[in-house]
Design an enzyme around this catalytic site. Sequence first.
Site, PDB file in Angstrom:
ATOM      1  N   TYR A  23       0.863  -1.219  -0.008  1.00  0.00           N
ATOM      2  CA  TYR A  23       0.459  -0.298   0.395  1.00  0.00           C
ATOM      3  C   TYR A  23       0.718   1.520  -0.042  1.00  0.00           C
ATOM      4  CZ  TYR A  23      -3.788  -3.483   1.039  1.00  0.00           C
ATOM      5  OH  TYR A  23      -5.176  -4.008   1.318  1.00  0.00           O
ATOM      6  N   LYS A  56       3.709 -15.416   2.075  1.00  0.00           N
ATOM      7  CA  LYS A  56       3.112 -16.089   0.350  1.00  0.00           C
ATOM      8  C   LYS A  56       4.836 -16.283   0.573  1.00  0.00           C
ATOM      9  CE  LYS A  56       1.022 -16.656  -1.904  1.00  0.00           C
ATOM     10  NZ  LYS A  56      -0.625 -18.159  -2.200  1.00  0.00           N
ATOM     11  N   ASP A  89      -3.159 -17.350   2.444  1.00  0.00           N
ATOM     12  CA  ASP A  89      -4.075 -18.196   1.217  1.00  0.00           C
ATOM     13  C   ASP A  89      -4.873 -19.469   2.446  1.00  0.00           C
ATOM     14  OD1 ASP A  89      -1.537 -19.651   0.268  1.00  0.00           O
ATOM     15  OD2 ASP A  89      -2.473 -20.305  -1.323  1.00  0.00           O
ATOM     16  N   ASP A 125      -5.236  -6.793   5.714  1.00  0.00           N
ATOM     17  CA  ASP A 125      -6.399  -5.961   5.147  1.00  0.00           C
ATOM     18  C   ASP A 125      -7.535  -7.309   4.815  1.00  0.00           C
ATOM     19  OD1 ASP A 125      -8.497  -4.506   4.879  1.00  0.00           O
ATOM     20  OD2 ASP A 125      -6.953  -3.734   2.578  1.00  0.00           O
ATOM     21  N   ASP A 184     -10.795  -8.231   7.985  1.00  0.00           N
ATOM     22  CA  ASP A 184     -12.187  -8.266   7.174  1.00  0.00           C
ATOM     23  C   ASP A 184     -12.982  -9.694   7.083  1.00  0.00           C
ATOM     24  OD1 ASP A 184     -12.510  -5.871   7.034  1.00  0.00           O
ATOM     25  OD2 ASP A 184     -12.695  -5.988   4.930  1.00  0.00           O
TER      26      ASP A 184
END
Length: 368
Positions: free
Chosen positions: A145, A196, A229, A253, A257
Amino acid sequence: MIKIKKRKILLLPGDGIGPEVIEEVKKIINWLNKNKSLDFEIDEDLAGGCSYDKHGTPITDEVFYKALESEAVMLGAVGGPKWDNLDFSKKPERALLKLRKELKLFANLRPAICFKQLVDASTLKPEIVSGLDIMIVRELTGGIYFGEPRGIKPIDNGERKGINTHTYTSSEIIRVAKVAFDLAKKRSNKVTSCEKSNVMEAGQLWREEVQTLHDKEYKDIELNHMLADNCAMQLLRNPKQFDVIVTDNLFGDMLSDQASMLTGSLGLLPSASLGAKNKDGKMRAMYEPIHGSAPDIAGTGAANPIATILSFGMALKYSLDMDKEAQNLENAVQTVLDDGLRTKDIMSKGNKEVTTSQMGDAIISKLK
Ligand code: NAD
């Protein structure tokens, strides 16, 4: 009564339902000032779309400096369709990004707790979520970001190319991992670190640095590494296997959520964004509900104030060293839910529907 503490809190209600939910926190602060001999000094100002409307910028320098001088910033929510077409630099969300970046709030703490009274509000089976209590620690000021280079540029064949850069340094990883390990010490002594590392070098560095820090300073804590994942999948399959999850900005993020929905409603979940401690042990911090400005229900009295009230509870705990008052507030929320009071988003058969302000008043009536 002797006044014992004077603490500076900046309220930034923002847009949409932000001012409605922050109003309930104001009532609680006033109650504490009156009944607990505390001396909170509240200041209130504009951030987000409302600031753009008045000043042409999502946050003015004056408000930013007020935030720098406060012990804690309480934010409602920013944004809404009215400002969707503004240039990126003027969008309400820039206020948040600026506060997070400039106050160096590098650790975002998001608890996902499934209240026993609200097990049925989750889309998952009760036995999967009942008693759930996990804490996601998301790195907040680095990663994709903020990484450079970024932008959209034309390329040779007449196409355009969108570019973002995912980058982390060792120190950025270590400081957020420390927050996670320290929190785990006060909980169930278990940290899961997600990245990852199978496809990203920055993920490989993340894994190595977290492991090295663990081996040096936090040997007593159980550390697991998990690909992000897989973590998303495990959060749905068996969320109670987790205690503290630490991860980067992008994965955090999404995972936070996802975790929030395990609990049934966005209107219930608080968050804290913490910076580094200075020499005196004080740190900059901002507290906010995880939900947005909910323009679809703004002004209807349907907003659930619990996420914002619990965010203030986190401020009491992490910024103001008032664990007892924080616990008092959490207990009051539980008691009100036990009594069957519900805002619309968590309403179910056999309970009583109340407005934002009635929910706030009910919680205050249970404070001791
Ligand atoms: P949202 O969180 O505002 O709303 C999603 C859904 O949840 C809506 O149906 C809403 O009514 C409901 N909801 C949210 N909070 C609730 C509450 N306290 N009580 C009851 N119901 C609640 O997300 P969105 O609709 O994607 O975004 C709306 C605006 O908010 C956008 O402009 C977005 O950019 C902004 N936003 C801001 C923040 C922030 O300020 N931190 C975070 C997310 C989104």
